[in-house]
Scaffold this motif. Structure first.
Motif, short mmCIF file in Angstrom:
data_model
loop_
_atom_site.label_atom_id
_atom_site.label_comp_id
_atom_site.label_asym_id
_atom_site.label_seq_id
_atom_site.Cartn_x
_atom_site.Cartn_y
_atom_site.Cartn_z
N ASP A 157 0.82 -1.20 0.00
CA ASP A 157 0.00 0.00 0.00
C ASP A 157 0.87 1.26 0.00
O ASP A 157 1.98 1.26 0.51
CB ASP A 157 -0.91 0.03 1.24
CG ASP A 157 -2.05 -0.96 1.13
OD1 ASP A 157 -2.25 -1.50 0.03
OD2 ASP A 157 -2.73 -1.18 2.14
N VAL A 158 0.31 2.30 -0.57
CA VAL A 158 0.99 3.60 -0.57
C VAL A 158 0.03 4.64 0.00
O VAL A 158 -1.17 4.40 0.14
CB VAL A 158 1.44 4.00 -2.00
CG1 VAL A 158 2.50 3.06 -2.51
CG2 VAL A 158 0.25 4.06 -2.95
N LEU A 159 0.57 5.80 0.32
CA LEU A 159 -0.22 6.86 0.91
C LEU A 159 -0.22 8.09 0.02
O LEU A 159 0.80 8.43 -0.59
CB LEU A 159 0.35 7.25 2.29
CG LEU A 159 0.31 6.18 3.37
CD1 LEU A 159 1.11 6.63 4.58
CD2 LEU A 159 -1.13 5.87 3.77
N SER A 160 -1.36 8.75 -0.05
CA SER A 160 -1.48 10.02 -0.75
C SER A 160 -1.33 11.15 0.27
O SER A 160 -2.06 11.19 1.27
CB SER A 160 -2.84 10.11 -1.45
OG SER A 160 -3.05 11.41 -1.98
N ILE B 241 2.62 10.64 -3.78
CA ILE B 241 2.29 9.27 -3.40
C ILE B 241 3.57 8.62 -2.88
O ILE B 241 4.59 8.61 -3.57
CB ILE B 241 1.74 8.46 -4.59
CG1 ILE B 241 0.59 9.21 -5.28
CG2 ILE B 241 1.28 7.09 -4.12
CD1 ILE B 241 -0.62 9.44 -4.42
N MET B 242 3.50 8.11 -1.66
CA MET B 242 4.68 7.53 -1.03
C MET B 242 4.36 6.18 -0.41
O MET B 242 3.29 6.00 0.18
CB MET B 242 5.23 8.47 0.06
CG MET B 242 5.74 9.79 -0.46
SD MET B 242 6.39 10.85 0.88
CE MET B 242 7.78 9.86 1.47
N PRO B 243 5.28 5.23 -0.49
CA PRO B 243 5.10 3.96 0.23
C PRO B 243 5.04 4.20 1.74
O PRO B 243 5.69 5.10 2.27
CB PRO B 243 6.37 3.17 -0.14
CG PRO B 243 6.83 3.77 -1.43
CD PRO B 243 6.48 5.22 -1.33
N ARG B 244 4.25 3.39 2.41
CA ARG B 244 4.05 3.57 3.85
C ARG B 244 5.33 3.39 4.66
O ARG B 244 5.46 3.95 5.75
CB ARG B 244 2.99 2.59 4.37
CG ARG B 244 1.61 2.83 3.78
CD ARG B 244 0.59 1.95 4.46
NE ARG B 244 1.00 0.56 4.51
CZ ARG B 244 0.37 -0.37 5.22
NH1 ARG B 244 -0.67 -0.05 5.96
NH2 ARG B 244 0.77 -1.61 5.21
N HIS B 245 6.28 2.60 4.13
CA HIS B 245 7.49 2.33 4.91
C HIS B 245 8.48 3.49 4.89
O HIS B 245 9.44 3.50 5.64
CB HIS B 245 8.18 1.06 4.39
CG HIS B 245 8.80 1.23 3.03
ND1 HIS B 245 8.13 0.89 1.86
CD2 HIS B 245 10.00 1.72 2.64
CE1 HIS B 245 8.91 1.16 0.83
NE2 HIS B 245 10.04 1.67 1.27
N MET B 246 8.25 4.48 4.03
CA MET B 246 9.19 5.60 3.95
C MET B 246 9.10 6.46 5.22
O MET B 246 8.07 6.54 5.89
CB MET B 246 8.92 6.44 2.71
CG MET B 246 9.34 5.75 1.43
SD MET B 246 9.33 6.85 0.00
CE MET B 246 10.97 6.56 -0.64
N THR B 247 10.22 7.12 5.52
CA THR B 247 10.36 7.84 6.78
C THR B 247 10.17 9.34 6.61
O THR B 247 10.02 9.85 5.49
CB THR B 247 11.76 7.60 7.36
OG1 THR B 247 12.73 8.20 6.48
CG2 THR B 247 12.05 6.11 7.53
N ASP C 297 3.82 5.02 7.95
CA ASP C 297 2.88 4.03 8.46
C ASP C 297 2.73 4.16 9.98
O ASP C 297 1.61 4.06 10.52
CB ASP C 297 3.35 2.62 8.10
CG ASP C 297 2.29 1.57 8.39
OD1 ASP C 297 1.13 1.78 7.99
OD2 ASP C 297 2.63 0.54 9.00
N GLU C 298 3.82 4.39 10.67
CA GLU C 298 3.75 4.55 12.13
C GLU C 298 2.96 5.80 12.50
O GLU C 298 2.20 5.78 13.49
CB GLU C 298 5.17 4.63 12.71
CG GLU C 298 5.90 3.30 12.67
CD GLU C 298 7.38 3.43 13.01
OE1 GLU C 298 8.00 2.40 13.32
OE2 GLU C 298 7.91 4.56 12.98
N LEU C 299 3.10 6.85 11.71
CA LEU C 299 2.31 8.06 11.98
C LEU C 299 0.83 7.78 11.82
O LEU C 299 0.01 8.19 12.66
CB LEU C 299 2.74 9.18 11.04
CG LEU C 299 4.12 9.77 11.21
CD1 LEU C 299 4.34 10.91 10.22
CD2 LEU C 299 4.32 10.30 12.62
N VAL C 300 0.48 7.09 10.73
CA VAL C 300 -0.93 6.79 10.48
C VAL C 300 -1.49 5.91 11.60
O VAL C 300 -2.60 6.16 12.10
CB VAL C 300 -1.09 6.10 9.11
CG1 VAL C 300 -2.51 5.58 8.94
CG2 VAL C 300 -0.76 7.06 7.99
#
Length: 202
Positions: A14-17, A34-40, A89-92
């Protein structure tokens, strides 16, 4: 077990907008990425630098209200990987969907970051990617939002006492209304050394 592994693989894909809007500028300057969830957060800093057309010459800050995380960006290459660098992802998962990014503490460029939604990743596009936006990023070191407004006023008015000086300072033709999704995405591709995405509309 197979189904659990499949669900885990899908979640990781999954990616995030995210929408990035530069504060105190009217009409607004914004980008959708659009960024992958694992990015920091460090990755997000690099993304914003690319899509705003900046050169990463100043320090930056992420402001979460009570929680603050500050990095000396110019010294980042001398540091080991920061284990405390949270992922998107951790933020979400913590419930965080809105926060602020500040770049250049002198000019004080504040950006509102909104994590809009989660999207399924596709093989048709490489990430991170810029998919929409409006208006050119301001030149660095122009004095922040108010200095930028003064710069535009001087450049637009040939009778302005600083017209010639400001044009010489810019050193190039500058169109504040210009923005190309394709060019912004190309900068992301270069910054992250990824394959070029399929041409984006707009």
């Amino acid at each position: 077990m197979a189904r659990a592994a499949e669900r885990k693989q899908q979640a990781e894909a999954d990616v995030l907008s995210l929408k990035v809007t530069l504060r105190n500028i009217d009409p607004p300057i914004w980008r959708r990425i659009i960024m992958p969830r694992h990015m920091t957060l460090t990755d997000l800093h690099d993304v914003i630098q690319a899509v705003m057309g900046w050169e990463n010459d100043h320090m930056y800050d992420f402001d979460f209200g009570r929680r603050r995380r500050q990095e000396a960006a110019m010294l980042a290459e001398t540091k080991d990987e920061d284990e405390n660098d949270p992922t998107l992802d951790e933020l979400v998962k913590s419930g965080m969907t809105k926060f602020t990014y500040i770049y250049d503490f002198g000019d004080n460029w504040k950006h509102d970051i909104l994590i809009e939604k989660r999207l399924p990743a596709t093989t048709a596009k490489a990430f991170p990617a810029c998919v929409a936006g409006a208006r050119s990023g301001p030149p660095e070191d122009c004095g922040g939002p108010w200095g930028y407004a003064e710069l535009l006023a001087a450049v637009a008015d040939p009778t302005h006492p600083e017209h010639k000086e400001r044009l010489e300072w810019l050193g190039r033709k500058f169109d504040p209304e210009a923005f190309s999704v394709a060019k912004a995405d190309a900068k992301l591709a270069a910054r992250f050394k990824r394959a070029r995405a399929a041409p984006a509309k707009g």
